[in-house]
Scaffold this motif. Structure first.
Motif, PDB file in Angstrom:
ATOM      1  N   LEU A   1      -0.844  26.583 -31.204  1.00 26.22           N
ATOM      2  CA  LEU A   1      -1.705  25.381 -31.190  1.00 26.22           C
ATOM      3  C   LEU A   1      -3.108  25.286 -30.386  1.00 26.22           C
ATOM      4  N   PHE A   2      -4.246  24.779 -30.718  1.00 28.94           N
ATOM      5  CA  PHE A   2      -5.386  24.689 -30.292  1.00 28.94           C
ATOM      6  C   PHE A   2      -5.955  23.379 -29.896  1.00 28.94           C
ATOM      7  N   PHE A   3      -6.408  23.252 -28.736  1.00 24.14           N
ATOM      8  CA  PHE A   3      -7.011  21.887 -28.318  1.00 24.14           C
ATOM      9  C   PHE A   3      -8.477  21.906 -27.585  1.00 24.14           C
ATOM     10  N   ASP A   4      -9.144  21.203 -27.901  1.00 24.69           N
ATOM     11  CA  ASP A   4     -10.576  21.084 -27.048  1.00 24.69           C
ATOM     12  C   ASP A   4     -10.224  20.849 -25.603  1.00 24.69           C
ATOM     13  N   ALA A   5     -10.427  21.780 -24.846  1.00 26.78           N
ATOM     14  CA  ALA A   5     -10.245  21.870 -23.436  1.00 26.78           C
ATOM     15  C   ALA A   5     -10.843  20.504 -22.699  1.00 26.78           C
ATOM     16  N   ASP A   6     -12.069  20.314 -23.407  1.00 26.28           N
ATOM     17  CA  ASP A   6     -12.758  19.065 -22.314  1.00 26.28           C
ATOM     18  C   ASP A   6     -12.272  17.787 -22.911  1.00 26.28           C
ATOM     19  N   GLN A   7     -11.668  17.918 -23.889  1.00 22.73           N
ATOM     20  CA  GLN A   7     -11.125  16.559 -24.867  1.00 22.73           C
ATOM     21  C   GLN A   7     -10.028  16.918 -25.559  1.00 22.73           C
ATOM     22  N   PRO A   8      -8.703  17.000 -24.690  1.00 14.81           N
ATOM     23  CA  PRO A   8      -7.490  17.762 -25.132  1.00 14.81           C
ATOM     24  C   PRO A   8      -6.771  16.904 -26.121  1.00 14.81           C
ATOM     25  N   THR A   9      -7.242  15.437 -26.370  1.00 21.01           N
ATOM     26  CA  THR A   9      -6.663  14.852 -27.478  1.00 21.01           C
ATOM     27  C   THR A   9      -7.294  15.280 -28.826  1.00 21.01           C
ATOM     28  N   ASP A  10      -8.131  16.112 -28.632  1.00 26.22           N
ATOM     29  CA  ASP A  10      -8.747  16.464 -30.177  1.00 26.22           C
ATOM     30  C   ASP A  10      -8.145  17.948 -30.273  1.00 26.22           C
ATOM     31  N   HIS A  11      -7.203  18.024 -31.014  1.00 29.94           N
ATOM     32  CA  HIS A  11      -6.632  19.388 -31.287  1.00 29.94           C
ATOM     33  C   HIS A  11      -6.834  19.854 -32.535  1.00 29.94           C
ATOM     34  N   TYR A  12      -6.282  21.031 -32.945  1.00 31.73           N
ATOM     35  CA  TYR A  12      -6.466  21.854 -34.164  1.00 31.73           C
ATOM     36  C   TYR A  12      -6.273  21.060 -35.529  1.00 31.73           C
ATOM     37  N   SER A  13      -6.799  20.984 -36.286  1.00 32.38           N
ATOM     38  CA  SER A  13      -6.476  20.230 -37.425  1.00 32.38           C
ATOM     39  C   SER A  13      -6.367  21.250 -38.709  1.00 32.38           C
ATOM     40  N   ALA A  14      -5.153  21.242 -39.254  1.00 34.52           N
ATOM     41  CA  ALA A  14      -4.975  22.293 -40.408  1.00 34.52           C
ATOM     42  C   ALA A  14      -5.658  21.830 -41.653  1.00 34.52           C
ATOM     43  N   VAL A  15      -5.770  20.429 -41.975  1.00 34.84           N
ATOM     44  CA  VAL A  15      -6.338  19.684 -42.900  1.00 34.84           C
ATOM     45  C   VAL A  15      -7.829  19.947 -42.855  1.00 34.84           C
ATOM     46  N   ASN A  16      -8.472  20.013 -41.805  1.00 33.89           N
ATOM     47  CA  ASN A  16      -9.927  20.180 -41.758  1.00 33.89           C
ATOM     48  C   ASN A  16     -10.299  21.819 -41.814  1.00 33.89           C
ATOM     49  N   THR A  17      -9.480  22.480 -41.276  1.00 30.06           N
ATOM     50  CA  THR A  17      -9.641  23.929 -41.361  1.00 30.06           C
ATOM     51  C   THR A  17      -9.403  24.563 -42.828  1.00 30.06           C
ATOM     52  N   ILE A  18      -8.403  24.074 -43.448  1.00 25.97           N
ATOM     53  CA  ILE A  18      -8.221  24.356 -44.917  1.00 25.97           C
ATOM     54  C   ILE A  18      -9.200  23.925 -45.858  1.00 25.97           C
ATOM     55  N   GLN A  19      -9.688  22.631 -45.409  1.00 26.17           N
ATOM     56  CA  GLN A  19     -10.693  21.959 -46.373  1.00 26.17           C
ATOM     57  C   GLN A  19     -12.215  22.777 -46.333  1.00 26.17           C
ATOM     58  N   CYS A  20     -12.725  23.168 -45.181  1.00 25.45           N
ATOM     59  CA  CYS A  20     -13.664  23.950 -44.797  1.00 25.45           C
ATOM     60  C   CYS A  20     -13.742  25.204 -45.257  1.00 25.45           C
ATOM     61  N   GLN A  21     -12.655  25.918 -45.165  1.00 24.19           N
ATOM     62  CA  GLN A  21     -12.508  27.410 -45.723  1.00 24.19           C
ATOM     63  C   GLN A  21     -12.152  27.458 -47.206  1.00 24.19           C
TER      64      GLN A  21
END
Length: 216
Positions: A52-72
């Motif tokens: 799992l990946f998180f924005d270290a400066d805003q930890p509630t903002d985590h990796y999104s499988a949906v956004n990643t799949i959609q963009c690529q």
């Protein structure tokens, strides 16, 4: 749609600033600074590194499988894939990959999913979801289970059938295969090196992975 984008890295192990061998069943939590390069090595082949990946400066903002799949426009990850957070922020980019593709759909094992996929007597078995929570608690993070989003399964083979079903089949990674990524922003990485004994992806034999970091 498959991704088979093999690219080897020019980085040398002896130049890494960080090195760790993570046995199956153990977890790892680390913050990457922008520009740092992170490599996961499948030491014995067919292991699954649930990550799992998180924005270290805003930890509630985590990796999104949906956004990643959609963009690529692809359900698999490989060289060139950019992992994106819920906010749309770019977290890391895969810059080298000798395995060829990595799963975004299979999720991590839990006590509950083990009973559904396998049998009720697997309920007490060690699982990735518990490993995630143990790591977060150990480091004093104020996360709950709600923060455990769908993860990346590096080295795991989960093909999609023509009917749209997922199949958990033999892995496609060999001993020494690796995936290497560069942090685009400050990114917290959480890994459970999967202890799963019921899944053919790892030949029913969970094994160690190696973690390395370079400054650039």
């Amino acid at each position: 749609m498959a991704v088979l984008n093999y690219v080897e890295s020019e980085r040398k192990v002896e130049e890494a600033i960080y090195y760790k061998k993570l046995i199956a069943g153990n977890g790892w939590l680390y913050t990457l600074e922008p520009g740092q390069v992170f490599r996961i090595v499948d030491l014995e082949g067919n292991q699954a590194a649930d990550t799992l990946f998180f924005d270290a400066d805003q930890p509630t903002d985590h990796y999104s499988a949906v956004n990643t799949i959609q963009c690529q426009q692809n359900i698999y990850l490989s060289t060139g894939s950019v992992l994106i957070a819920e906010s749309g922020k770019e977290l890391v980019r895969i810059i080298a990959d000798t395995c060829g593709r990595h799963d975004t759909l299979g999720g991590s094992c839990s006590a509950q999913s083990n009973t559904v996929r396998y049998s009720h007597d697997t309920l007490p078995m060690h699982n990735c979801r518990d490993t995630y929570m143990l790591q977060l608690a150990k480091y004093g993070e104020s996360f709950t289970k709600r923060d455990l989003a769908p993860n990346v399964n590096f080295f795991m083979n989960v093909p999609v059938t023509p009917e749209g079903d997922l199949k958990f089949t033999d892995g496609v990674s060999s001993p020494g295969h690796y995936v290497e990524m560069q942090a685009i922003s400050r990114t917290k990485v959480l890994i459970s090196n999967c202890p799963q004994l019921n899944n053919p992806c790892n030949a029913f034999n969970p094994t160690p992975i190696q973690l390395l970091i370079w400054d650039k």
